[in-house]
Design a protein around this motif. Structure first.
Motif, PDB file in Angstrom:
ATOM      1  N   SER A 170       0.815  -1.217   0.000  1.00  0.00           N
ATOM      2  CA  SER A 170       0.000   0.000   0.000  1.00  0.00           C
ATOM      3  C   SER A 170       0.845   1.262   0.000  1.00  0.00           C
ATOM      4  CB  SER A 170      -0.920  -0.005   1.222  1.00  0.00           C
ATOM      5  OG  SER A 170      -0.164  -0.058   2.424  1.00  0.00           O
ATOM      6  N   LEU A 171       2.047   1.210   0.620  1.00  0.00           N
ATOM      7  CA  LEU A 171       2.900   2.399   0.671  1.00  0.00           C
ATOM      8  C   LEU A 171       3.374   2.794  -0.720  1.00  0.00           C
ATOM      9  CD1 LEU A 171       4.368   4.517   2.352  1.00  0.00           C
ATOM     10  CD2 LEU A 171       6.278   2.894   2.597  1.00  0.00           C
ATOM     11  N   ASN A 172       3.854   1.818  -1.498  1.00  0.00           N
ATOM     12  CA  ASN A 172       4.279   2.108  -2.869  1.00  0.00           C
ATOM     13  C   ASN A 172       3.115   2.622  -3.711  1.00  0.00           C
ATOM     14  OD1 ASN A 172       6.960   1.397  -2.522  1.00  0.00           O
ATOM     15  ND2 ASN A 172       6.635  -0.737  -3.129  1.00  0.00           N
ATOM     16  N   TYR A 173       1.953   2.008  -3.521  1.00  0.00           N
ATOM     17  CA  TYR A 173       0.757   2.412  -4.267  1.00  0.00           C
ATOM     18  C   TYR A 173       0.400   3.867  -3.952  1.00  0.00           C
ATOM     19  CZ  TYR A 173      -3.973   2.062  -6.202  1.00  0.00           C
ATOM     20  OH  TYR A 173      -5.110   2.260  -6.932  1.00  0.00           O
ATOM     21  N   LEU A 174       0.471   4.211  -2.659  1.00  0.00           N
ATOM     22  CA  LEU A 174       0.126   5.562  -2.231  1.00  0.00           C
ATOM     23  C   LEU A 174       1.140   6.584  -2.723  1.00  0.00           C
ATOM     24  CD1 LEU A 174      -1.681   7.424  -0.532  1.00  0.00           C
ATOM     25  CD2 LEU A 174      -0.249   6.877   1.442  1.00  0.00           C
ATOM     26  N   ILE A 175       2.430   6.257  -2.595  1.00  0.00           N
ATOM     27  CA  ILE A 175       3.483   7.184  -3.031  1.00  0.00           C
ATOM     28  C   ILE A 175       3.386   7.445  -4.525  1.00  0.00           C
ATOM     29  CG2 ILE A 175       5.971   7.440  -3.343  1.00  0.00           C
ATOM     30  CD1 ILE A 175       6.349   5.969  -0.701  1.00  0.00           C
ATOM     31  N   LYS A 176       3.216   6.374  -5.296  1.00  0.00           N
ATOM     32  CA  LYS A 176       3.116   6.539  -6.747  1.00  0.00           C
ATOM     33  C   LYS A 176       1.884   7.351  -7.128  1.00  0.00           C
ATOM     34  CE  LYS A 176       5.647   4.877  -8.973  1.00  0.00           C
ATOM     35  NZ  LYS A 176       6.935   5.356  -9.492  1.00  0.00           N
ATOM     36  N   GLY A 177       0.767   7.093  -6.455  1.00  0.00           N
ATOM     37  CA  GLY A 177      -0.448   7.846  -6.749  1.00  0.00           C
ATOM     38  C   GLY A 177      -0.304   9.325  -6.440  1.00  0.00           C
ATOM     39  N   VAL A 178       0.349   9.644  -5.311  1.00  0.00           N
ATOM     40  CA  VAL A 178       0.555  11.044  -4.931  1.00  0.00           C
ATOM     41  C   VAL A 178       1.481  11.739  -5.925  1.00  0.00           C
ATOM     42  CG1 VAL A 178       1.585  12.552  -3.184  1.00  0.00           C
ATOM     43  CG2 VAL A 178       0.073  10.676  -2.481  1.00  0.00           C
ATOM     44  N   LEU A 179       2.573  11.062  -6.328  1.00  0.00           N
ATOM     45  CA  LEU A 179       3.522  11.657  -7.273  1.00  0.00           C
ATOM     46  C   LEU A 179       2.860  11.949  -8.620  1.00  0.00           C
ATOM     47  CD1 LEU A 179       6.785   9.582  -6.645  1.00  0.00           C
ATOM     48  CD2 LEU A 179       6.423  12.002  -6.159  1.00  0.00           C
ATOM     49  N   VAL A 180       2.153  10.964  -9.138  1.00  0.00           N
ATOM     50  CA  VAL A 180       1.532  11.125 -10.455  1.00  0.00           C
ATOM     51  C   VAL A 180       0.418  12.164 -10.418  1.00  0.00           C
ATOM     52  CG1 VAL A 180       0.198   9.957 -12.251  1.00  0.00           C
ATOM     53  CG2 VAL A 180       2.149   8.800 -11.193  1.00  0.00           C
ATOM     54  N   SER A 181      -0.446  12.063  -9.421  1.00  0.00           N
ATOM     55  CA  SER A 181      -1.552  13.026  -9.317  1.00  0.00           C
ATOM     56  C   SER A 181      -1.024  14.440  -9.069  1.00  0.00           C
ATOM     57  CB  SER A 181      -2.499  12.622  -8.190  1.00  0.00           C
ATOM     58  OG  SER A 181      -3.074  11.357  -8.434  1.00  0.00           O
ATOM     59  N   GLY A 182      -0.021  14.556  -8.196  1.00  0.00           N
ATOM     60  CA  GLY A 182       0.561  15.871  -7.930  1.00  0.00           C
ATOM     61  C   GLY A 182       1.166  16.485  -9.167  1.00  0.00           C
ATOM     62  N   ARG A 183       1.887  15.675  -9.954  1.00  0.00           N
ATOM     63  CA  ARG A 183       2.464  16.186 -11.200  1.00  0.00           C
ATOM     64  C   ARG A 183       1.385  16.607 -12.180  1.00  0.00           C
ATOM     65  NH1 ARG A 183       4.021  11.647 -14.623  1.00  0.00           N
ATOM     66  NH2 ARG A 183       1.756  11.843 -14.940  1.00  0.00           N
ATOM     67  N   ASP A 184       0.395  15.746 -12.396  1.00  0.00           N
ATOM     68  CA  ASP A 184      -0.656  16.046 -13.376  1.00  0.00           C
ATOM     69  C   ASP A 184      -1.411  17.328 -13.017  1.00  0.00           C
ATOM     70  OD1 ASP A 184       0.037  13.840 -14.783  1.00  0.00           O
ATOM     71  OD2 ASP A 184      -1.718  12.642 -14.276  1.00  0.00           O
ATOM     72  N   PHE A 185      -1.868  17.418 -11.772  1.00  0.00           N
ATOM     73  CA  PHE A 185      -2.666  18.584 -11.387  1.00  0.00           C
ATOM     74  C   PHE A 185      -1.826  19.856 -11.326  1.00  0.00           C
ATOM     75  CE2 PHE A 185      -5.622  15.267  -9.997  1.00  0.00           C
ATOM     76  CZ  PHE A 185      -6.821  15.803 -10.424  1.00  0.00           C
ATOM     77  N   SER A 186      -0.542  19.730 -11.003  1.00  0.00           N
ATOM     78  CA  SER A 186       0.329  20.912 -10.993  1.00  0.00           C
ATOM     79  C   SER A 186       0.502  21.469 -12.395  1.00  0.00           C
ATOM     80  CB  SER A 186       1.699  20.551 -10.392  1.00  0.00           C
ATOM     81  OG  SER A 186       1.576  20.166  -9.048  1.00  0.00           O
ATOM     82  N   PHE A 187       0.779  20.584 -13.346  1.00  0.00           N
ATOM     83  CA  PHE A 187       0.970  21.043 -14.726  1.00  0.00           C
ATOM     84  C   PHE A 187      -0.333  21.536 -15.334  1.00  0.00           C
ATOM     85  CE2 PHE A 187       5.007  18.720 -14.509  1.00  0.00           C
ATOM     86  CZ  PHE A 187       5.840  19.590 -15.198  1.00  0.00           C
ATOM     87  N   VAL A 188      -1.449  20.877 -15.015  1.00  0.00           N
ATOM     88  CA  VAL A 188      -2.745  21.356 -15.523  1.00  0.00           C
ATOM     89  C   VAL A 188      -3.068  22.730 -14.945  1.00  0.00           C
ATOM     90  CG1 VAL A 188      -5.235  20.955 -15.453  1.00  0.00           C
ATOM     91  CG2 VAL A 188      -3.698  19.075 -16.008  1.00  0.00           C
ATOM     92  N   ALA A 189      -2.807  22.931 -13.653  1.00  0.00           N
ATOM     93  CA  ALA A 189      -3.051  24.238 -13.038  1.00  0.00           C
ATOM     94  C   ALA A 189      -2.185  25.313 -13.682  1.00  0.00           C
ATOM     95  CB  ALA A 189      -2.779  24.169 -11.534  1.00  0.00           C
ATOM     96  N   LEU A 190      -0.918  24.972 -13.968  1.00  0.00           N
ATOM     97  CA  LEU A 190      -0.017  25.944 -14.587  1.00  0.00           C
ATOM     98  C   LEU A 190      -0.448  26.274 -16.008  1.00  0.00           C
ATOM     99  CD1 LEU A 190       2.524  27.649 -14.372  1.00  0.00           C
ATOM    100  CD2 LEU A 190       3.879  25.632 -15.011  1.00  0.00           C
ATOM    101  N   MET A 191      -0.887  25.254 -16.754  1.00  0.00           N
ATOM    102  CA  MET A 191      -1.321  25.527 -18.136  1.00  0.00           C
ATOM    103  C   MET A 191      -2.611  26.334 -18.158  1.00  0.00           C
ATOM    104  SD  MET A 191      -2.976  22.063 -19.840  1.00  0.00           S
ATOM    105  CE  MET A 191      -1.719  20.900 -19.365  1.00  0.00           C
TER     106      MET A 191
END
Length: 311
Positions: free
Chosen positions: A172-193
């Motif tokens: 679950s830790l790997n699943y959570l870390i990967k989900g946070v990294l990917v979601s954080g990247r996607d929403f950060s770039f979408v917010a910036l665009m």
């Protein structure tokens, strides 16, 4: 074959086929421009890279998904899954990152002032490309250890099943870390665009006279046309990104999920990659001119062949 399966298969086939064709045409058009002019503007370099990323996305996700819908199983072994899943994830990440980069660079291009930054934009393109590749490769490097071919039997917990491959997060830790990294990247770039596109719209709306003056001093209206193209691409991406994530949130709230819902998520996640090249061809004068030129050269050849047959 069931009607629902047929409709689903044809939908994926059309989406993937049209997307591969469109992105290939855009890449060939830019290849011809580079060969004849040997220089591209920063926005054109980003569009070219975006078409490449979208092409890889469709080849690594759309093609296996379409084959799987039509009943093809055991498509890939373990090494094949590692390469395909890694390539798909990198290309999907680059799609959002490059669209964001496109909007930021265009906002800087049409912004008043910033002359030093504008003059150096051309030099920033390739370092930014390299940075985006390194960032996303670091995020998805673990894919080479976690992607596997489908196994018989029960799928382990914390394993993502994409149909033709499995991605085992181990715990679950790997699943959570990967989900946070990917979601954080996607929403950060979408917010910036979204923010940079909003700034572009603000400039075009409130400072139209100044923008026209800049265009006249530079001898063309390239900047304004490019700005409108970029804003439309951003809107297109945000719409499909929003639909995909609404389906994903719905999937997280349901204990039992229909396969049709998962297929809808995959379909909408590939819509931007399939539709964006056709918008680029219709709105970018350089690409449009190359496509029309190739079409016009092909027509006389076809007519000559027909005339020779008639004789």
């Amino acid at each position: 074959m069931d009607l629902c399966v047929t409709v689903k298969g044809v939908s994926f086939l059309l989406q993937t086929g049209m997307g591969i064709l469109g992105n290939t045409v855009v890449l060939l058009a830019y290849a011809h421009i580079i060969f004849t002019k040997s220089k591209l503007l920063p926005v054109d370099m980003i569009l070219c890279h975006l078409a490449f990323a979208n092409l890889v996305l469709l080849l690594t996700r759309g093609v296996p998904q379409t084959m799987m819908v039509f009943g093809r199983t055991n498509l890939l072994n373990d090494p094949g899954c590692k390469v395909v899943i890694f390539s798909y994830r990198i290309s999907r990440a680059l799609s959002v990152c490059l669209t964001c980069m496109l909007s930021v660079f265009q906002a800087v291009t049409i912004a008043p002032g910033l002359s030093r930054l504008k003059s150096g934009l051309h030099c920033l393109v390739f370092p930014t490309f390299a940075g985006l590749w390194l960032l996303n490769s670091a995020i998805y490097f673990q894919t080479f250890f976690s992607a596997l071919a489908p196994r018989n039997g029960t799928i382990p917990a914390f394993t993502l099943n994409v149909g033709f491959c499995l991605v085992d997060f181990k715990n679950s830790l790997n699943y959570l870390i990967k989900g946070v990294l990917v979601s954080g990247r996607d929403f950060s770039f979408v917010a910036l665009m979204v923010a940079s596109s909003g700034y572009i719209l603000l400039l075009l709306h409130h400072h139209s006279r100044q923008v026209r003056a800049i265009r006249r001093s530079q001898g063309s209206g390239v900047e304004t046309r490019a700005a409108k193209t970029v804003v439309t691409l951003v809107v297109l991406y945000v719409v499909f990104f929003g639909i995909e994530n609404m389906i994903w949130i719905y999937m997280l709230t349901e204990a039992k999920m229909s396969p049709a819902v998962a297929d809808m998520k995959v379909f909408f996640s590939s819509c931007y990659a399939s539709l964006s090249p056709y918008f680029i061809m219709s709105s970018n004068k350089k690409v449009k001119a190359k496509v029309l030129c190739a079409f016009e050269q092909d027509q006389p050849a076809s007519m000559d062949t027909q005339e020779s047959r008639d004789k």
